[in-house]
Design a protein around this motif. Structure first.
Motif, PDB file in Angstrom:
ATOM      1  N   ILE A  10     -26.173  15.963   8.280  1.00  0.00           N
ATOM      2  CA  ILE A  10     -26.749  16.866   9.275  1.00  0.00           C
ATOM      3  C   ILE A  10     -25.831  16.865  10.490  1.00  0.00           C
ATOM      4  O   ILE A  10     -25.631  15.833  11.132  1.00  0.00           O
ATOM      5  CB  ILE A  10     -28.166  16.418   9.686  1.00  0.00           C
ATOM      6  CG1 ILE A  10     -29.061  16.244   8.450  1.00  0.00           C
ATOM      7  CG2 ILE A  10     -28.771  17.408  10.671  1.00  0.00           C
ATOM      8  CD1 ILE A  10     -29.260  17.501   7.661  1.00  0.00           C
ATOM      9  N   GLU A  11     -25.256  18.019  10.793  1.00  0.00           N
ATOM     10  CA  GLU A  11     -24.293  18.121  11.883  1.00  0.00           C
ATOM     11  C   GLU A  11     -24.976  18.581  13.178  1.00  0.00           C
ATOM     12  O   GLU A  11     -26.165  18.911  13.194  1.00  0.00           O
ATOM     13  CB  GLU A  11     -23.168  19.071  11.489  1.00  0.00           C
ATOM     14  CG  GLU A  11     -22.394  18.590  10.274  1.00  0.00           C
ATOM     15  CD  GLU A  11     -21.188  19.457   9.956  1.00  0.00           C
ATOM     16  OE1 GLU A  11     -20.818  20.292  10.809  1.00  0.00           O
ATOM     17  OE2 GLU A  11     -20.629  19.302   8.863  1.00  0.00           O
ATOM     18  N   GLU A  12     -24.186  18.621  14.259  1.00  0.00           N
ATOM     19  CA  GLU A  12     -24.735  18.891  15.588  1.00  0.00           C
ATOM     20  C   GLU A  12     -25.446  20.237  15.657  1.00  0.00           C
ATOM     21  O   GLU A  12     -26.554  20.338  16.213  1.00  0.00           O
ATOM     22  CB  GLU A  12     -23.611  18.820  16.623  1.00  0.00           C
ATOM     23  CG  GLU A  12     -24.090  18.958  18.054  1.00  0.00           C
ATOM     24  CD  GLU A  12     -22.950  18.817  19.056  1.00  0.00           C
ATOM     25  OE1 GLU A  12     -23.214  18.372  20.183  1.00  0.00           O
ATOM     26  OE2 GLU A  12     -21.802  19.157  18.704  1.00  0.00           O
ATOM     27  N   HIS A  13     -24.854  21.268  15.100  1.00  0.00           N
ATOM     28  CA  HIS A  13     -25.471  22.596  15.191  1.00  0.00           C
ATOM     29  C   HIS A  13     -26.798  22.654  14.433  1.00  0.00           C
ATOM     30  O   HIS A  13     -27.729  23.370  14.824  1.00  0.00           O
ATOM     31  CB  HIS A  13     -24.509  23.677  14.682  1.00  0.00           C
ATOM     32  CG  HIS A  13     -24.259  23.641  13.200  1.00  0.00           C
ATOM     33  ND1 HIS A  13     -23.337  22.792  12.628  1.00  0.00           N
ATOM     34  CD2 HIS A  13     -24.832  24.342  12.189  1.00  0.00           C
ATOM     35  CE1 HIS A  13     -23.331  22.981  11.311  1.00  0.00           C
ATOM     36  NE2 HIS A  13     -24.231  23.905  11.019  1.00  0.00           N
ATOM     37  N   GLN A  14     -26.902  21.875  13.354  1.00  0.00           N
ATOM     38  CA  GLN A  14     -28.156  21.809  12.612  1.00  0.00           C
ATOM     39  C   GLN A  14     -29.214  21.058  13.400  1.00  0.00           C
ATOM     40  O   GLN A  14     -30.396  21.425  13.381  1.00  0.00           O
ATOM     41  CB  GLN A  14     -27.929  21.134  11.260  1.00  0.00           C
ATOM     42  CG  GLN A  14     -27.023  21.921  10.322  1.00  0.00           C
ATOM     43  CD  GLN A  14     -26.596  21.107   9.105  1.00  0.00           C
ATOM     44  OE1 GLN A  14     -25.819  20.155   9.232  1.00  0.00           O
ATOM     45  NE2 GLN A  14     -27.123  21.457   7.945  1.00  0.00           N
ATOM     46  N   MET A  15     -28.795  20.008  14.109  1.00  0.00           N
ATOM     47  CA  MET A  15     -29.730  19.267  14.954  1.00  0.00           C
ATOM     48  C   MET A  15     -30.295  20.168  16.046  1.00  0.00           C
ATOM     49  O   MET A  15     -31.489  20.083  16.384  1.00  0.00           O
ATOM     50  CB  MET A  15     -29.038  18.056  15.582  1.00  0.00           C
ATOM     51  CG  MET A  15     -28.627  16.980  14.587  1.00  0.00           C
ATOM     52  SD  MET A  15     -27.844  15.580  15.441  1.00  0.00           S
ATOM     53  CE  MET A  15     -27.212  14.651  14.041  1.00  0.00           C
ATOM     54  N   LYS A  16     -29.456  21.041  16.598  1.00  0.00           N
ATOM     55  CA  LYS A  16     -29.921  21.969  17.632  1.00  0.00           C
ATOM     56  C   LYS A  16     -30.986  22.907  17.079  1.00  0.00           C
ATOM     57  O   LYS A  16     -32.010  23.165  17.721  1.00  0.00           O
ATOM     58  CB  LYS A  16     -28.740  22.759  18.190  1.00  0.00           C
ATOM     59  CG  LYS A  16     -27.785  21.929  19.042  1.00  0.00           C
ATOM     60  CD  LYS A  16     -26.602  22.774  19.532  1.00  0.00           C
ATOM     61  CE  LYS A  16     -25.659  21.927  20.377  1.00  0.00           C
ATOM     62  NZ  LYS A  16     -24.454  22.691  20.824  1.00  0.00           N
ATOM     63  N   MET A  50     -33.776  18.691  17.705  1.00  0.00           N
ATOM     64  CA  MET A  50     -33.602  17.240  17.905  1.00  0.00           C
ATOM     65  C   MET A  50     -32.926  16.990  19.248  1.00  0.00           C
ATOM     66  O   MET A  50     -31.822  16.433  19.345  1.00  0.00           O
ATOM     67  CB  MET A  50     -32.804  16.651  16.740  1.00  0.00           C
ATOM     68  CG  MET A  50     -33.447  16.898  15.380  1.00  0.00           C
ATOM     69  SD  MET A  50     -32.504  16.241  13.965  1.00  0.00           S
ATOM     70  CE  MET A  50     -32.954  14.494  14.064  1.00  0.00           C
ATOM     71  N   ASN A  51     -33.598  17.404  20.322  1.00  0.00           N
ATOM     72  CA  ASN A  51     -32.987  17.390  21.654  1.00  0.00           C
ATOM     73  C   ASN A  51     -32.829  15.984  22.226  1.00  0.00           C
ATOM     74  O   ASN A  51     -31.917  15.734  23.024  1.00  0.00           O
ATOM     75  CB  ASN A  51     -33.821  18.251  22.606  1.00  0.00           C
ATOM     76  CG  ASN A  51     -33.903  19.694  22.133  1.00  0.00           C
ATOM     77  OD1 ASN A  51     -32.888  20.315  21.841  1.00  0.00           O
ATOM     78  ND2 ASN A  51     -35.111  20.219  22.042  1.00  0.00           N
ATOM     79  N   ALA A  52     -33.706  15.069  21.844  1.00  0.00           N
ATOM     80  CA  ALA A  52     -33.584  13.696  22.339  1.00  0.00           C
ATOM     81  C   ALA A  52     -32.360  13.021  21.734  1.00  0.00           C
ATOM     82  O   ALA A  52     -31.592  12.350  22.435  1.00  0.00           O
ATOM     83  CB  ALA A  52     -34.850  12.907  22.002  1.00  0.00           C
ATOM     84  N   TYR A  53     -32.184  13.184  20.427  1.00  0.00           N
ATOM     85  CA  TYR A  53     -31.001  12.665  19.724  1.00  0.00           C
ATOM     86  C   TYR A  53     -29.731  13.244  20.340  1.00  0.00           C
ATOM     87  O   TYR A  53     -28.786  12.509  20.701  1.00  0.00           O
ATOM     88  CB  TYR A  53     -31.135  13.050  18.247  1.00  0.00           C
ATOM     89  CG  TYR A  53     -30.154  12.421  17.280  1.00  0.00           C
ATOM     90  CD1 TYR A  53     -28.822  12.161  17.601  1.00  0.00           C
ATOM     91  CD2 TYR A  53     -30.562  12.099  15.988  1.00  0.00           C
ATOM     92  CE1 TYR A  53     -27.946  11.609  16.682  1.00  0.00           C
ATOM     93  CE2 TYR A  53     -29.687  11.543  15.057  1.00  0.00           C
ATOM     94  CZ  TYR A  53     -28.377  11.308  15.415  1.00  0.00           C
ATOM     95  OH  TYR A  53     -27.505  10.762  14.502  1.00  0.00           O
ATOM     96  N   LEU A  54     -29.712  14.558  20.532  1.00  0.00           N
ATOM     97  CA  LEU A  54     -28.525  15.228  21.066  1.00  0.00           C
ATOM     98  C   LEU A  54     -28.232  14.815  22.507  1.00  0.00           C
ATOM     99  O   LEU A  54     -27.064  14.755  22.913  1.00  0.00           O
ATOM    100  CB  LEU A  54     -28.712  16.744  20.990  1.00  0.00           C
ATOM    101  CG  LEU A  54     -28.706  17.351  19.584  1.00  0.00           C
ATOM    102  CD1 LEU A  54     -29.168  18.799  19.628  1.00  0.00           C
ATOM    103  CD2 LEU A  54     -27.316  17.249  18.960  1.00  0.00           C
ATOM    104  N   ALA A  55     -29.272  14.515  23.270  1.00  0.00           N
ATOM    105  CA  ALA A  55     -29.078  14.140  24.672  1.00  0.00           C
ATOM    106  C   ALA A  55     -28.238  12.881  24.802  1.00  0.00           C
ATOM    107  O   ALA A  55     -27.442  12.741  25.738  1.00  0.00           O
ATOM    108  CB  ALA A  55     -30.439  13.943  25.345  1.00  0.00           C
ATOM    109  N   VAL A  56     -28.388  11.966  23.852  1.00  0.00           N
ATOM    110  CA  VAL A  56     -27.663  10.695  23.915  1.00  0.00           C
ATOM    111  C   VAL A  56     -26.164  10.917  23.788  1.00  0.00           C
ATOM    112  O   VAL A  56     -25.353  10.256  24.446  1.00  0.00           O
ATOM    113  CB  VAL A  56     -28.167   9.731  22.816  1.00  0.00           C
ATOM    114  CG1 VAL A  56     -27.331   8.456  22.785  1.00  0.00           C
ATOM    115  CG2 VAL A  56     -29.636   9.404  23.027  1.00  0.00           C
ATOM    116  N   SER A  57     -25.771  11.847  22.940  1.00  0.00           N
ATOM    117  CA  SER A  57     -24.344  12.031  22.621  1.00  0.00           C
ATOM    118  C   SER A  57     -23.635  13.025  23.531  1.00  0.00           C
ATOM    119  O   SER A  57     -22.431  13.270  23.366  1.00  0.00           O
ATOM    120  CB  SER A  57     -24.206  12.503  21.171  1.00  0.00           C
ATOM    121  OG  SER A  57     -24.811  13.771  20.998  1.00  0.00           O
TER     122      SER A  57
END
Length: 501
Positions: free
Chosen positions: A222-228, A232-239
């Motif tokens: 699962i890549e970044e664009h799929q997380m968006k 999955m904003n909490a996960y993405l916020a960390v990175s």
């Protein structure tokens, strides 16, 4: 190294070395007595002269003992005969391996599996001997230019069992021990790799290799664009502050013989944790490469499951990213909307693991799991509570917690259950969001689990905090591979392997 079992008497052994135990004070074990009789009192005469007292870990290597067919006899101190415990037994095995590996004994016959270890059977003694042996031989030297190679290292260890009827269980113990020790080794290799090499992409590559190696494994990334798209904003916020993009590996193991709902295992994979804007102190900061040890454990466990071809369905998830500070980083006071729709006020960017895991815990609902277990180096508070010897365990399901504690006792990879009552949840209240990502300083390991529990209401869940057990600091700095042995034992139990008989 090769391991095997057999059943035979010591006088017939023609080997590079025979291993026998000596108890305090200078008392011969049954095998040592037989060797002494064959050698016409040679061993007992040495003990009377004070050559070996029998304290745990003392060694005496003898060459060309009279009338003994083997070239060497290694006597190892085992302490008081009826007081030998699990920890001492493992220490004795590792002492043996380190001794033999430097003496030119390329193969050896070990009679220590016949010792009495309170509450432990032949399966346990053989398996722990295998795991301890491989542990003793571990060395991370991939990045060293000057590698020291032993000319005649130990290559084969034979465990002698007192009865032929135990050979089958001994062989099963070796099979399990090698699989678990190998899983621990590859996880340690990942954990010890520096963060400039072991980033999210590197971990993803390793997860794909599992699918190439084992036919029952399928890996999806699962890549970044799929997380968006998933929210999955909490996960993405960390990175957000790192150039290394977040990547989540879904390692799916299925067997044709099992149609049951899957067991989900989630590992926190922060490849370097600076703390973000809430930056950590500089002392020991290099050890924050170990913040991905949860993901490394998942990698090792999935290797064990596939190698043993367990008749269960397991999905392992490596939640990988990096927590770094820059102008894009999440700030204290920011509010993020998680995949579940719940909002979180970020009071400390160094409490990032729970932000990653909360979205993954929501994501796994699609698998309709029977059980979900997350593994994470989550809180320094767990180190304060339990030190570096025992992992923390918190669960919303009593039977699951019981099974995990039982597996931890069976494997010697111990965990301790902590409470999670309503009073602790109150510490996470926020004036500006549904929940804050930290509470006050008290009960930090529990409030972290309380946070995660708010995303686990649809299934039975357990959280294992390995912040104190995932690696060793100081001179012996190294990833430990925990809690692979515990979780592997839990999965063996779920698969129906009875190891207590």
């Amino acid at each position: 190294m090769d391991f095997s079992v057999k059943s035979g008497s010591p006088e017939k052994q023609r080997s590079a070395c025979i291993i026998a135990g000596i108890f305090e004070p200078r008392r011969l074990s049954i095998i040592a007595e037989q060797l002494d009789k064959i050698s016409e009192g040679y061993i007992s005469a040495l003990l009377r002269r004070g050559e070996l007292e029998g304290k745990v870990g003392q060694v005496l290597l003898l060459h060309h003992v009279p009338n003994i067919l083997s070239e060497r006899v290694l006597l190892i101190g085992c302490g008081k005969e009826r007081e030998l415990n699990e920890r001492q037994y493992k220490h004795i095995i590792q002492k043996i391996i380190n001794t033999l590996n430097n003496t030119g004994s390329m193969e050896s016959v070990c009679f220590l599996t016949e010792l009495h270890v309170k509450g432990r059977n032949t399966y346990w003694k053989v398996r722990q001997a295998v795991e301890s042996s491989i542990e003793a031989l571990y060395d991370f030297n991939q990045l060293k230019t000057n590698k020291i190679e032993l000319r005649r290292p130990l290559r084969k260890l034979v465990f002698n069992l007192s009865a032929r009827r135990e050979l089958n269980i001994g062989e099963k113990a070796i099979q399990h021990g090698i699989a678990i020790a190998t899983g621990i080794k590859i996880a340690k290799d990942l954990g010890n790799m520096p963060p400039n090499i072991c980033n999210s992409e590197y971990l993803t590559l390793q997860s794909r290799k599992l699918a190439e190696t084992f036919e029952n494994i399928n890996t999806t990334i699962i890549e970044e664009h799929q997380m968006k798209k998933l929210g999955m904003n909490a996960y993405l916020a960390v990175s957000k502050g790192s150039n290394n993009k977040p990547l989540m590996s879904i390692i799916d193991y299925k067997t044709d013989s099992s149609t049951s709902k899957p067991i989900i295992l989630i590992g926190k994979g922060v490849t370097f944790d600076s703390g973000g804007i809430s930056i950590k102190p500089s002392s020991g900061l290099d050890e924050m490469k170990y913040d991905m040890c949860g993901a490394a454990a998942i990698y090792g466990i999935m290797h064990v499951v596939a190698r043993l071809k367990l008749p269960i369905n397991v999905v392992g998830i490596m939640a990988n990213c990096e927590n770094m500070p820059d102008s894009n980083s999440i700030r204290p006071g920011d509010v993020v909307t998680t995949m579940s729709g719940q909002t979180v006020e970020v009071l400390n960017t160094d409490a990032e693991g729970r932000l990653i895991l909360c979205d993954v815990l929501t994501y796994v609902e699609r698998f309709e799991p029977e059980i979900v277990i997350d593994i994470a180096t989550l809180t320094g508070a767990c180190v304060i509570a339990l030190g570096h010897h025992i992992s923390g365990l918190i669960s919303n399901h009593n039977p699951l917690a019981y099974d995990l504690i039982n597996a931890s006792e069976q494997s010697g990879d111990r965990a301790w259950r902590l409470p999670m009552t309503d009073e602790y949840h109150e510490q996470l209240e926020s004036n500006f969001a549904d929940i804050a990502n930290i509470g006050d300083r008290s009960a930090g390991v529990i409030t972290a689990a309380c946070f995660l529990s708010k995303f686990t209401r649809k299934y039975n869940w357990a959280h294992i905090d390995i912040a104190g057990t995932a690696w060793k600091s100081g001179k012996n700095k190294c990833c430990t591979g925990r809690p692979i042995a515990m979780i592997s034992q839990y999965l063996l139990n779920r698969a129906g392997f009875n190891v207590d008989d």
